[in-house]
Write a protein that holds these residues in place. Structure first.
Motif, short mmCIF file in Angstrom:
data_model
loop_
_atom_site.label_atom_id
_atom_site.label_comp_id
_atom_site.label_asym_id
_atom_site.label_seq_id
_atom_site.Cartn_x
_atom_site.Cartn_y
_atom_site.Cartn_z
N ASP A 10 12.03 -13.09 -2.14
CA ASP A 10 11.92 -12.44 -0.83
C ASP A 10 13.30 -12.20 -0.23
N LYS A 23 8.65 -7.56 5.88
CA LYS A 23 7.51 -8.05 6.66
C LYS A 23 6.37 -7.02 6.66
N ARG A 24 6.75 -5.76 6.86
CA ARG A 24 5.72 -4.72 6.86
C ARG A 24 5.07 -4.59 5.49
N ALA A 26 4.80 -6.93 3.16
CA ALA A 26 3.95 -8.08 2.89
C ALA A 26 2.61 -7.96 3.61
N LYS A 27 2.66 -7.45 4.85
CA LYS A 27 1.42 -7.28 5.62
C LYS A 27 0.51 -6.24 4.98
N GLU A 28 1.09 -5.10 4.57
CA GLU A 28 0.28 -4.05 3.96
C GLU A 28 -0.25 -4.49 2.59
N HIS A 29 0.56 -5.24 1.86
CA HIS A 29 0.11 -5.71 0.55
C HIS A 29 -1.06 -6.68 0.70
N ALA A 30 -0.98 -7.57 1.71
CA ALA A 30 -2.08 -8.52 1.92
C ALA A 30 -3.36 -7.80 2.35
N ALA A 31 -3.21 -6.72 3.13
CA ALA A 31 -4.39 -6.01 3.63
C ALA A 31 -5.02 -5.12 2.57
N ARG A 76 9.27 0.80 1.77
CA ARG A 76 8.29 -0.29 1.75
C ARG A 76 7.40 -0.20 0.52
#
Length: 663
Positions: A10, A23-24, A26-31, A76
C-alpha cells in the motif's frame, strides 16, 4: 504469478499515485471487485463494470501500463488492478510471499519479507534505465565520493531504501529496477538511483546483516572535489588566527570582508558544512557588533573550534566532514509529512520559527524555517502572530500540528525545506489526531535506553553533518512524573517514562514564546488529557537523556506550546535545582577558554592565568584528567605567531567540547 504486482505494498502504491487515490481505489475495489484474468505470458487484464479496461503487461511498470480511462498518470483503475490482482493471487495460493503493507501500529507478528538486495542490479541495467547522461553524472559523483545511509527491508518496512544527501531512493519491487523511486521531483537528481545501487553494494560488502548501514561510497579514484574542499577549508584558518589574536571585542566593521574570500572558496568547493559553520560564525560576529542579545561568546568559540576540526578531519574524509557531495537544494515530488511541533527563538531584531516535519518514507525530519525581521521602533511579533504567518499556502501553526501533503517542497542540504508559492504549487494540510504510531522506529522512540546508546556512539558534533532537526524525535509515553518548576532558572522539568527507559523533559522560558511554559505545564500535568507522545529535541546530556519538547499529544489533540497564549496558566510545584559538579566545572572551563577568542590573546587580563590554574585543579579533582591537562597546556603555552596559536587553542577547546558532549 506476477511477483512484481504482489510485491507492491500500500505504501508503494501511495508513492506511485497518492494516498487519496489509494483510499478511493480500496473503497471501490471493496464495493465492486473487477474481473481479473491472466494470460500465459503474464499479462494481467482487469475489466471494470463501467467498461474501463486496464492491461498490465510483464516487465512494464504501473505508470507505463495502459488504461482506457482518460488519466495521464497512475489512475485509480491501475491501483484497483493491483489490489484486485493481490487478492486474486492470495486466493489462488501465491508461490511468493505477498509483501505486507506497513501496519499503522506495527502489529506483531509481522509477515515475512522477500530477501534481496538492490546491489544485484548491474551497471548495464542502470545505464539502460537512466540514460548515458544521467549515468555519467552518477559516475562523477562516485569518483568524488558521497555518503549514504542504507536501510534494508524489514518485516515492518519491506521496501529497502537509501538516504542520500538530499534525496531518498526506495526500491518498491524486488528485482525490478524500473520500480526504484526517488522522492526528488521528476527530472531532478536523475542520478540518484545509480548512487543508491552503488551504496547497497558498499553496504553489502561492509556489513551484509545489519538493518541499516552508513557508508561512504567512492572517492578513491579521483579526489579532486575533496582536495578542493580541503584547500578551501584551509583558507579560513588565517583569518581565524588573526581573530584569535585580536579578539572579537576588538574586531572592526570590516571583519566580514576579511572572511569573504574564504566564504566564496568554501561555497565554490561545495564544502557545505564548513560553509554553514562560517555563516553561523559571521552571524555571531555581526550580533556582537550590533550588541544583539543572540551573541554568545561560548557559541562563538565553539564555531571557531569546529572550523578547525572540520579542516583537520576533512583531509581524511571530505565527504562526511566537509559535506562535499551535498546538493545545495533539491525539488521534491509528492510528499506526506507529519508535523512534530515548532520552536520560536530570536531577539529584538528578528524572530525565527522552526517547524519540524517528519518525512516517514525517508525516515528523517525536515525543518521549515521562517525568519521575521523586526522593524526599528516596533515591537516583535507575538507567538500567535508568528503562528499565523504562512509558508506556501499554509499557516505555520497548522503545519506544526497537521498532516501535510505537498508537491511544492524544495529540500536543502541541511534538511531545511521550503514550500513554494504560486498557482501550480499545491500543499494541503489536514488536522492531525496525533496518531504517531505510524511513524517509523527511526522517528518514534519507544526504547530510550537503546536511543541513549545510539547517541553515545555518534561522532563528535564538531565533525558530524550539520543538519537541522537531526535530534528531533517523537517519544512514546507511558506516564509523566514529577512536573516541577525551577524559579532561578525559569525552567520546567518533568520525568518522562517510555515503554523502556526514562528521559528528563526540560523547557526554559523564552520571551519569544511567553505562553509556552504554562501551556506545556498544563499538557504534561494531564489537565488537557492523557499524554500519549511528546516530540522534541532528544539529546544525551551529562549522562542522561534530555527532551526539549516541541509538541505534545494529549488524547487526540496535538498541542504546540510555542504558539500558545497565556490563557491557561498553571502553577506546577517548585523545586531547587540539583547541582552537577562535572557540568559546572566543564562549563567554567569552556567559558574560560572562550575568553581567548572573545578578548583576544593580546588583551587577556592578568587574572586569566590564575583562574585557569584553579579551573584545571577543579577538573583534576573531579577525575577529568584529560580536560585538566588541556587547560594547563593552554595556560602554559607561550605566545605563538600566526596559525600556531590557533592550533594550540583549538586542541584545548576541542578536548573540552568533546568531554562535555560525552558526559
Amino acid at each position: 504469478m506476477r511477483a512484481d504486482l504482489v510485491a507492491l505494498t500500500d505504501d508503494s502504491l501511495i508513492s506511485l499515485a497518492n494516498r487519496g487515490i489509494l483510499k478511493r481505489a480500496a473503497k471501490e475495489h471493496a464495493a465492486a471487485p473487477p474481473e481479473v484474468t491472466e494470460t500465459g505470458d503474464g499479462t494481467v487484464e482487469v475489466s471494470f463494470a463501467d467498461g474501463v479496461r486496464t492491461v498490465l503487461p510483464p516487465d512494464t511498470t504501473l505508470e507505463m501500463s495502459s488504461c482506457t480511462c482518460a488519466a495521464t498518470t497512475v489512475c485509480r483503475h491501475r491501483v484497483i488492478a493491483v489490489l484486485a490482482y493481490r487478492a486474486h493471487a492470495e486466493a489462488s495460493g501465491p508461490t511468493v510471499p505477498a509483501a505486507p503493507s506497513v501496519p499503522a501500529a506495527r502489529a506483531d507478528p509481522p509477515e515475512p519479507t522477500v530477501s534481496w538486495s538492490p546491489a544485484e542490479f548491474t551497471d548495464e541495467q542502470l545505464r539502460d534505465l537512466l540514460g548515458a547522461r544521467a549515468f555519467a553524472t552518477a559516475g562523477r559523483a562516485h569518483r568524488t565520493g558521497y555518503r549514504a545511509l542504507v536501510r534494508r527491508a524489514t518485516p515492518h518496512d519491506p521496501v529497502p531504501s537509501v538516504e542520500l544527501s538530499a534525496v531518498t531512493v526506495r526500491f518498491l519491487v524486488p528485482g525490478e529496477l524500473a520500480y526504484a523511486r526517488a522522492d526528488a521531483a521528476r527530472g531532478a537528481r536523475t542520478d540518484a538511483v545509480a548512487l543508491a545501487v552503488w551504496a547497497f553494494r558498499a553496504a553489502d560488502a561492509a556489513d551484509p546483516a545489519a538493518e541499516s548501514v552508513a557508508v561512504t561510497v567512492g572517492g578513491r579514484g579521483d579526489s579532486g572535489g575533496g582536495s578542493a574542499a580541503v584547500a578551501a577549508s584551509t583558507a579560513v584558518l588565517t583569518p581565524l588566527a588573526e581573530l584569535l589574536e585580536d579578539g572579537v571585542a576588538q574586531a572592526g566593521p570590516a571583519l566580514p570582508q576579511v572572511f569573504a574570500p574564504a566564504h566564496r572558496a568554501l561555497d565554490a568547493a561545495g564544502a557545505r558544512w564548513s560553509d554553514d559553520a562560517l555563516t553561523d560564525l559571521l552571524d555571531q560576529l555581526a550580533a556582537y557588533r550590533d550588541r544583539a542579545a543572540r551573541h554568545d561568546p561560548v557559541r562563538t568559540a565553539a564555531l571557531i573550534a569546529e572550523l578547525v576540526a572540520r579542516h583537520r578531519a576533512g583531509t581524511r574524509d571530505p565527504v562526511s566532514v566537509l559535506g562535499t557531495e551535498e546538493a545545495a537544494r533539491t525539488p521534491l515530488r509528492h510528499l506526506r509529512l507529519t508535523g512534530l511541533g515548532a520552536r520560536i527563538s530570536g531577539d529584538d531584531e528578528s524572530r525565527c520559527v522552526e517547524v519540524y516535519l517528519a518525512h516517514p518514507e525517508a525516515r528523517i525530519v525536515l525543518t521549515l524555517r521562517h525568519i521575521s525581521a523586526v522593524r526599528e521602533g516596533t515591537a516583535p511579533p507575538t507567538a500567535a502572530a508568528l503562528g499565523a504567518r504562512r509558508a506556501g499556502a499554509a499557516r505555520l501553526r497548522e503545519l506544526a500540528a497537521g498532516n501535510i501533503v505537498t508537491e511544492s517542497a524544495v529540500r536543502s542540504a541541511n534538511r531545511t525545506v521550503r514550500l513554494a508559492t504560486g498557482r501550480v504549487a499545491r500543499t494541503s494540510v489536514l488536522p492531525a489526531t496525533g496518531d504517531w504510531n505510524a511513524l517509523p522506529p527511526e522517528l518514534l522512540v519507544a526504547d530510550l535506553d537503546a536511543e541513549a546508546e545510539r547517541l553515545a556512539a555518534l561522532p563528535p558534533a564538531v565533525i558530524r553533518p550539520r543538519v537541522r532537526g537531526e535530534a528531533v524525535r517523537a517519544v512514546a509515553v507511558e506516564r509523566i512524573d514529577a512536573v516541577h518548576y525551577l524559579p532561578d532558572e525559569q525552567r520546567l522539568e518533568a520525568t518522562l517514562r517510555a515503554p523502556t527507559g526514562t528521559a528528563t523533559v526540560a523547557f526554559t522560558h523564552t520571551a519569544a514564546a511567553p505562553g509556552a511554559l504554562d501551556d506545556l505545564a498544563r499538557s504534561l500535568s494531564g489537565d488537557a488529557g492523557t499524554v500519549r507522545f511528546v516530540a522534541g529535541t532528544l539529546q544525551r546530556h551529562h549522562g542522561r537523556l534530555t527532551l526539549e519538547p516541541t509538541a505534545v499529544v494529549t488524547g487526540d489533540t496535538v498541542a504546540v506550546p510555542a504558539f500558545a497564549t497565556t490563557a491557561h496558566p498553571t502553577a506546577p510545584g517548585t523545586a531547587a535545582p540539583q547541582p552537577d559538579p562535572l557540568a559546572a566545572a566543564l562549563g567554567a572551563a569552556l567559558a574560560l577558554s572562550a575568553e581567548l577568542p572573545h578578548r583576544g590573546l593580546r588583551q587577556l587580563p592578568p587574572t586569566w592565568s590564575a583562574r585557569a590554574a584553579d579551573t584545571a585543579a577543579t577538573l583534576r579533582r573531579l577525575g577529568l584528567t584529560s580536560a585538566a591537562t588541556a587547560v594547563e597546556r593552554l595556560r602554559h603555552s607561550p605566545a605563538r605567531p600566526g596559525r600556531a596559536v590557533l592550533e594550540h587553542w583549538a586542541d584545548a577547546h576541542l578536548r573540552l567540547l568533546v568531554t562535555a558532549e560525552q558526559l
